[in-house]
Scaffold this active site. Structure first.
Site, PDB file in Angstrom:
ATOM      1  N   GLY A  14       0.788  -1.230   0.000  1.00  0.00           N
ATOM      2  CA  GLY A  14       0.000   0.000   0.000  1.00  0.00           C
ATOM      3  C   GLY A  14       0.819   1.278   0.000  1.00  0.00           C
ATOM      4  O   GLY A  14       0.323   2.324   0.420  1.00  0.00           O
ATOM      5  N   SER A  15       2.058   1.221  -0.508  1.00  0.00           N
ATOM      6  CA  SER A  15       2.845   2.467  -0.520  1.00  0.00           C
ATOM      7  C   SER A  15       2.207   3.488  -1.461  1.00  0.00           C
ATOM      8  O   SER A  15       2.197   4.686  -1.156  1.00  0.00           O
ATOM      9  CB  SER A  15       4.304   2.195  -0.881  1.00  0.00           C
ATOM     10  OG  SER A  15       4.450   1.911  -2.244  1.00  0.00           O
ATOM     11  N   ASN A  16       1.660   3.038  -2.581  1.00  0.00           N
ATOM     12  CA  ASN A  16       0.954   3.978  -3.467  1.00  0.00           C
ATOM     13  C   ASN A  16      -0.317   4.500  -2.804  1.00  0.00           C
ATOM     14  O   ASN A  16      -0.631   5.689  -2.893  1.00  0.00           O
ATOM     15  CB  ASN A  16       0.620   3.314  -4.804  1.00  0.00           C
ATOM     16  CG  ASN A  16       1.809   3.292  -5.743  1.00  0.00           C
ATOM     17  OD1 ASN A  16       2.169   4.313  -6.314  1.00  0.00           O
ATOM     18  ND2 ASN A  16       2.445   2.137  -5.861  1.00  0.00           N
ATOM     19  N   LYS A  60     -12.790 -13.830  -2.118  1.00  0.00           N
ATOM     20  CA  LYS A  60     -13.038 -13.955  -3.562  1.00  0.00           C
ATOM     21  C   LYS A  60     -14.541 -14.120  -3.829  1.00  0.00           C
ATOM     22  O   LYS A  60     -15.083 -13.520  -4.751  1.00  0.00           O
ATOM     23  CB  LYS A  60     -12.256 -15.134  -4.125  1.00  0.00           C
ATOM     24  CG  LYS A  60     -12.099 -15.074  -5.616  1.00  0.00           C
ATOM     25  CD  LYS A  60     -10.931 -15.929  -6.093  1.00  0.00           C
ATOM     26  CE  LYS A  60      -9.901 -15.084  -6.795  1.00  0.00           C
ATOM     27  NZ  LYS A  60      -8.662 -15.721  -7.119  1.00  0.00           N
ATOM     28  N   MET A  87      -4.439  -6.987  -7.047  1.00  0.00           N
ATOM     29  CA  MET A  87      -3.981  -8.100  -7.872  1.00  0.00           C
ATOM     30  C   MET A  87      -5.097  -8.958  -8.496  1.00  0.00           C
ATOM     31  O   MET A  87      -4.803  -9.896  -9.212  1.00  0.00           O
ATOM     32  CB  MET A  87      -3.044  -9.006  -7.056  1.00  0.00           C
ATOM     33  CG  MET A  87      -1.845  -8.268  -6.488  1.00  0.00           C
ATOM     34  SD  MET A  87      -0.975  -7.302  -7.733  1.00  0.00           S
ATOM     35  CE  MET A  87       0.164  -6.358  -6.744  1.00  0.00           C
ATOM     36  N   LEU A  89      -8.585  -9.518 -10.912  1.00  0.00           N
ATOM     37  CA  LEU A  89      -9.322  -8.939 -12.031  1.00  0.00           C
ATOM     38  C   LEU A  89     -10.605  -8.285 -11.494  1.00  0.00           C
ATOM     39  O   LEU A  89     -11.278  -8.849 -10.636  1.00  0.00           O
ATOM     40  CB  LEU A  89      -9.679 -10.062 -13.017  1.00  0.00           C
ATOM     41  CG  LEU A  89     -10.306  -9.633 -14.337  1.00  0.00           C
ATOM     42  CD1 LEU A  89      -9.328  -8.825 -15.182  1.00  0.00           C
ATOM     43  CD2 LEU A  89     -10.771 -10.857 -15.123  1.00  0.00           C
ATOM     44  N   ASN A 104      -5.998   2.292 -12.913  1.00  0.00           N
ATOM     45  CA  ASN A 104      -5.004   1.344 -12.377  1.00  0.00           C
ATOM     46  C   ASN A 104      -3.612   1.844 -12.703  1.00  0.00           C
ATOM     47  O   ASN A 104      -3.415   2.571 -13.675  1.00  0.00           O
ATOM     48  CB  ASN A 104      -5.211  -0.032 -13.018  1.00  0.00           C
ATOM     49  CG  ASN A 104      -4.218  -1.066 -12.508  1.00  0.00           C
ATOM     50  OD1 ASN A 104      -3.938  -1.139 -11.300  1.00  0.00           O
ATOM     51  ND2 ASN A 104      -3.669  -1.862 -13.404  1.00  0.00           N
ATOM     52  N   HIS A 106       0.238   0.300 -13.523  1.00  0.00           N
ATOM     53  CA  HIS A 106       0.961  -0.923 -13.854  1.00  0.00           C
ATOM     54  C   HIS A 106       2.452  -0.588 -13.896  1.00  0.00           C
ATOM     55  O   HIS A 106       2.841   0.426 -14.496  1.00  0.00           O
ATOM     56  CB  HIS A 106       0.487  -1.463 -15.214  1.00  0.00           C
ATOM     57  CG  HIS A 106       1.110  -2.778 -15.548  1.00  0.00           C
ATOM     58  ND1 HIS A 106       0.672  -3.957 -14.990  1.00  0.00           N
ATOM     59  CD2 HIS A 106       2.150  -3.088 -16.349  1.00  0.00           C
ATOM     60  CE1 HIS A 106       1.430  -4.951 -15.443  1.00  0.00           C
ATOM     61  NE2 HIS A 106       2.334  -4.447 -16.269  1.00  0.00           N
TER      62      HIS A 106
HETATM   63  C1  GAR Z   1       3.049  -1.279  -7.590  1.00  0.00           C
HETATM   64  O1  GAR Z   1       4.330  -1.315  -8.169  1.00  0.00           O
HETATM   65  C2  GAR Z   1       1.998  -1.383  -8.670  1.00  0.00           C
HETATM   66  O2  GAR Z   1       2.370  -0.784  -9.863  1.00  0.00           O
HETATM   67  C3  GAR Z   1       1.919  -2.882  -8.835  1.00  0.00           C
HETATM   68  O3  GAR Z   1       1.983  -3.392  -7.527  1.00  0.00           O
HETATM   69  C4  GAR Z   1       2.822  -2.542  -6.745  1.00  0.00           C
HETATM   70  C5  GAR Z   1       2.114  -2.249  -5.438  1.00  0.00           C
HETATM   71  O4  GAR Z   1       2.959  -1.567  -4.556  1.00  0.00           O
HETATM   72  N1  GAR Z   1       0.699  -3.257  -9.504  1.00  0.00           N
HETATM   73  C6  GAR Z   1       0.644  -4.272 -10.364  1.00  0.00           C
HETATM   74  O5  GAR Z   1       1.594  -4.988 -10.600  1.00  0.00           O
HETATM   75  C7  GAR Z   1      -0.720  -4.472 -11.015  1.00  0.00           C
HETATM   76  N2  GAR Z   1      -0.625  -5.353 -12.137  1.00  0.00           N
HETATM   77  P1  GAR Z   1       2.359  -0.853  -3.268  1.00  0.00           P
HETATM   78  O6  GAR Z   1       1.445  -1.867  -2.568  1.00  0.00           O
HETATM   79  O7  GAR Z   1       3.554  -0.530  -2.427  1.00  0.00           O
HETATM   80  O8  GAR Z   1       1.602   0.367  -3.732  1.00  0.00           O
END
Ligand code: GAR
Length: 191
Positions: A14-16, A60, A87, A89, A104, A106
């Site tokens: 969850g850093s984003n 799920k 993660m 769909l 989203n 990526h």
């Molecule tokens: C991020 O790098 C994001 O782009 C990726 O998961 C990571 C989550 O990091 N997402 C995918 O790969 C989606 N296909 P976070 O939990 O630290 O935000």
């Protein structure tokens, strides 16, 4: 109540999500109302608590075979959904309830290195194995298929031969944290 209300979906660290919650904490017209996770242990849930953002986790079956998640979104009058390291769909019923309103991020330059199973470090491994000279981030709208929606924004970074999978991941994460909150803001306000 602010006019634009976000629900973040996050599966892991969850850093984003944290960057997004911090960015919109005092925003005049956009607020993060919910953080939802398919993983009850996700660190993202604790990060949300720091910002007093309401959280739910779901299985799920709850996500795929019931409209429970949709009920939570409607109860909070959510206008936009932000996937931040989510993660699974997104099921059709959610896409149809939020057409063009789900975004989203990526961790690569789509359309390369996308699709089922391409997430997190698996993406950086594939990029390194392909000896790419650059990688980056893609922010895109979500449709019923993995990583195929309309691209909103991309940013790139170079890859040196000495870069490891970890250092590639760090470069990409830096780009994510710099750009994702601002791109979300523009995507919401400019429509
Ligand atoms: C991020 O790098 C994001 O782009 C990726 O998961 C990571 C989550 O990091 N997402 C995918 O790969 C989606 N296909 P976070 O939990 O630290 O935000």
């Amino acid at each position: 109540m602010k006019p634009h209300r976000i629900a973040i979906f996050a599966s892991g660290s969850g850093s984003n999500a944290e960057e997004i919650m911090a960015y919109f904490q005092y925003h005049p017209s956009i607020e993060v109302k919910l953080l939802l996770s398919n993983n009850a242990q996700a660190q993202a849930l604790q990060r949300a608590a720091k910002f007093k953002v309401k959280t739910f986790s779901f299985t799920k079956a709850q996500f795929r075979d019931s409209y429970e998640v949709l009920t939570w979104l409607k109860d909070e009058r959510i206008t936009h959904i932000v996937l931040a390291g989510f993660m699974w769909l997104v099921p059709d019923y959610l896409v149809h309830n939020y057409p063009g309103k789900i975004i989203n991020i990526h961790p690569a330059l789509l359309p390369k290195f996308g699709g089922k199973g391409m997430y997190g470090k698996f993406v950086h491994e594939a990029v390194k194995a392909a000896a790419e000279l650059e990688t980056g981030i893609t922010i895109h709208e979500v449709n019923e298929h993995y990583d195929e929606g309309n691209i909103v924004f991309q940013a790139t970074c170079g890859i040196e031969p000495t870069d490891s999978i970890e250092t590639i991941g760090q470069k990409v994460q830096k780009l994510e944290h710099i750009h994702y909150p601002k791109v979300i803001e523009q995507w919401i306000l400019k429509r």
